[in-house]
Design an enzyme around this catalytic site. Structure first.
Site, mmCIF file in Angstrom:
data_model
loop_
_atom_site.group_PDB
_atom_site.id
_atom_site.type_symbol
_atom_site.label_atom_id
_atom_site.label_comp_id
_atom_site.label_asym_id
_atom_site.label_seq_id
_atom_site.Cartn_x
_atom_site.Cartn_y
_atom_site.Cartn_z
ATOM 1 N N HIS A 270 21.042 3.411 -3.751
ATOM 2 C CA HIS A 270 20.049 4.213 -4.479
ATOM 3 C C HIS A 270 20.760 5.226 -5.390
ATOM 4 O O HIS A 270 20.507 5.281 -6.600
ATOM 5 C CB HIS A 270 19.149 4.938 -3.467
ATOM 6 C CG HIS A 270 18.108 5.816 -4.089
ATOM 7 N ND1 HIS A 270 16.788 5.425 -4.215
ATOM 8 C CD2 HIS A 270 18.185 7.058 -4.630
ATOM 9 C CE1 HIS A 270 16.102 6.391 -4.807
ATOM 10 N NE2 HIS A 270 16.928 7.398 -5.062
ATOM 11 N N GLU A 271 21.651 5.998 -4.797
ATOM 12 C CA GLU A 271 22.345 7.027 -5.583
ATOM 13 C C GLU A 271 23.261 6.388 -6.628
ATOM 14 O O GLU A 271 23.502 6.977 -7.680
ATOM 15 C CB GLU A 271 23.135 7.965 -4.663
ATOM 16 C CG GLU A 271 22.290 8.694 -3.601
ATOM 17 C CD GLU A 271 21.085 9.460 -4.153
ATOM 18 O OE1 GLU A 271 21.131 9.887 -5.317
ATOM 19 O OE2 GLU A 271 20.096 9.623 -3.401
ATOM 20 N N HIS A 274 21.287 5.991 -9.738
ATOM 21 C CA HIS A 274 21.265 7.250 -10.496
ATOM 22 C C HIS A 274 22.597 7.443 -11.230
ATOM 23 O O HIS A 274 22.634 7.862 -12.387
ATOM 24 C CB HIS A 274 21.049 8.439 -9.546
ATOM 25 C CG HIS A 274 19.648 8.547 -9.007
ATOM 26 N ND1 HIS A 274 18.547 8.593 -9.825
ATOM 27 C CD2 HIS A 274 19.175 8.651 -7.732
ATOM 28 C CE1 HIS A 274 17.448 8.722 -9.073
ATOM 29 N NE2 HIS A 274 17.797 8.747 -7.799
HETATM 30 ZN ZN LIG Z 1 16.402 9.068 -6.254
#
Ligand SMILES: [Zn+2]
Length: 506
Positions: A270-271, A274
């Protein structure tokens, strides 16, 4: 910041403006680096002075950015012919106006109130006593209304709050999209629950040593998703996050539970989503207000794409099951790609947002959106919030929190004054699928993704989303990249296809 008066700003010359913006950006980067260090490396006794140091940097940055000189420079900047310069002036004007509309006393009051509310929230969570937090939430709501009044809005005060996280988005559009999403996914959830689930999920809680988890998570982040130790590093923190100080200095964190590996794996990926967004922003935007993601929603579309659309996909587990089995032979024993794919896609209506699966997650968001909107409008009183929360949990997910710590008190956002923030999580989910569908229009990308190869997909994302940073609005990015405005259509079709197959509903 000088003792002699500045000369008159030269019309059309952006040199001085850019120099100030670079300085502001550098101060913010220094503060972010201190904050990253605080969450990952700093010895605990350092907290008190560190707080003062970060506050000094934040104050200097704010002072520099809101100085009358910046207003003069922005006035003199006119409308540059160069597209990037024009975006820089447009976005900086907007940021500057927002930063200067708030009286200093208001900013100080807000910061004090948030700090007190945070402490009250921690205590309320420990004791399960909503009453401890209630007066603070009332105050945060009052501050939110006043914030909206200071910033101004056309139709709804919530628009002024939402705009800080999702520029240009309006409450009416969120409401319409969420209603559509709810009406089309609640029946799906009901069918999944009715279908029953005989899967053995014990594989998810088999011991997987933390070091091995870290190596596997990172290997995939690098091989599959493009993270590179040349511009990034992975550390551990209580709450996973991504931060960066330039496009080539990116920090990702995750957290580990030896007895629940999905937390670290999907958290890291997830990160990483980003991180790859920030890394993909064009180098020419570096050290300016344009050099980060367009909004929280667009950001979340990237993290969710890597975490869920790719990391929880069947082709992904077919390709990487062997690597997983090498990393975690005890977990993989007796399993195969399909059984693991199945296990990491469990749908289970439950209490906690951050642990929710793809089907139930958005209901956690929709209920928060409805409730914070009602609180802001005054149609719901803070004292009635726990009952309203529990009623909606029952209505949407068929579960009722046994206490407020596992209900209305579970998230930090409201205590920090982050009102208008929650919708961006679901907007990001919706956009993630809409973008992936658009990228898959290219047959080569579609073939690669079906083999869990993401090189060309990543190039497509840089080209259509990442490179622009904040120089385009979320709506502009969405329309240009996908050919249509954001809607629930793609996401609903995705959920129906994926979970219809997993739960044998078709
Ligand atoms: Zn997030």
């Amino acid at each position: 910041m000088t003792s002699t008066p500045d000369p008159k700003a030269t019309p059309g010359d952006l040199t001085e403006l850019k120099r100030v913006l670079h300085q502001v950006s550098d101060l913010n980067a220094a503060a972010s680096l201190m904050s990253w260090d605080q969450e990952t490396q700093m010895p605990p006794d350092a907290a008190r002075v560190r707080g003062l140091q970060m506050s000094t940097l934040a104050g200097l940055s704010h002072e520099l950015f809101t100085a009358p000189r910046v207003a003069e420079l922005l006035d003199a900047a006119a409308d540059p012919a160069d597209e990037t310069d024009a975006a820089l002036v447009r976005v900086t004007r907007r940021d500057h106006a927002k930063a200067t509309r708030l009286p200093t006393e208001f900013v100080e009051e807000q910061s004090r109130a948030a700090s007190e509310a945070h402490h009250a929230w921690i205590e309320a969570r420990q004791t399960g006593s909503f009453a401890t937090f209630a007066p603070h939430l009332e105050r945060m709501m009052d501050l939110a209304r006043r914030y909206a009044d200071h910033q101004g809005y056309d139709e709804h005060p919530y628009d002024a709050l939402l705009d800080d996280y999702e520029p240009g988005m309006k409450v009416g559009q969120v409401r319409a999209t969420f209603t559509d999403l709810r009406d089309r996914t609640l029946p799906l959830l009901r069918r999944i629950v009715a279908a029953g689930d005989a899967t053995d999920y014990s594989v998810l809680t088999r011991p997987f040593p933390v070091d091995a988890q870290r190596r596997f998570a990172l290997r995939i982040a690098e091989e599959a998703f493009g993270l590179n130790p040349g511009f990034s590093r992975l550390d551990e923190s209580a709450h996973p996050f991504q931060t960066n100080f330039s496009r080539d200095d990116i920090r990702v964190t995750t957290r580990f539970d030896e007895r629940y590996f999905p937390m670290s794996l999907f958290g890291t990926w997830h990160e990483t989503g980003h991180a790859m967004y920030e890394h993909g922003v064009a180098a020419r935007l570096e050290r300016t207000p344009l050099s980060r993601g367009a909004s929280l929603g667009v950001h979340e579309s990237q993290s969710r794409m890597f975490e869920n659309l790719l990391g929880r996909s069947r082709p992904f587990w077919e390709r990487y099951f062997g690597v997983f089995a090498q990393a975690a032979p005890d977990v993989a024993a007796g399993q195969d790609a399909l059984s693991l794919y199945r296990a990491v896609n469990r749908v289970q209506p439950d209490l906690i947002r951050v642990e929710a699966d793809e089907v139930t997650y958005n209901f956690h968001i929709m209920l928060r959106f409805e409730l914070e909107l009602a609180l802001l409008e005054g149609t719901l009183q803070v004292r009635d919030l726990p009952d309203a929360w529990n009623a909606r949990m029952q209505e949407f997910l068929g579960v009722t929190p046994p206490d407020d710590a596992q209900g209305v008190l579970q998230d930090i956002h409201w205590s920090a004054g982050l009102i208008g923030y929650f919708p961006t999580y679901t907007l990001g989910n919706l956009l993630s699928v809409q973008l992936l569908d658009a990228a898959r229009q290219d047959p080569v990308i579609a073939q690669e993704v079906d083999r869990a190869e993401y090189g060309r997909l990543r190039e497509w994302l840089v080209q259509h989303v990442h490179q622009y940073g904040r120089s385009r609005t979320p709506a502009e990015i969405t329309l240009a990249a996908t050919g249509k405005p954001l809607s629930a259509d793609a996401y609903v079709a995705y959920l129906e296809g994926k979970y219809g197959e997993i739960y044998g509903l078709n």
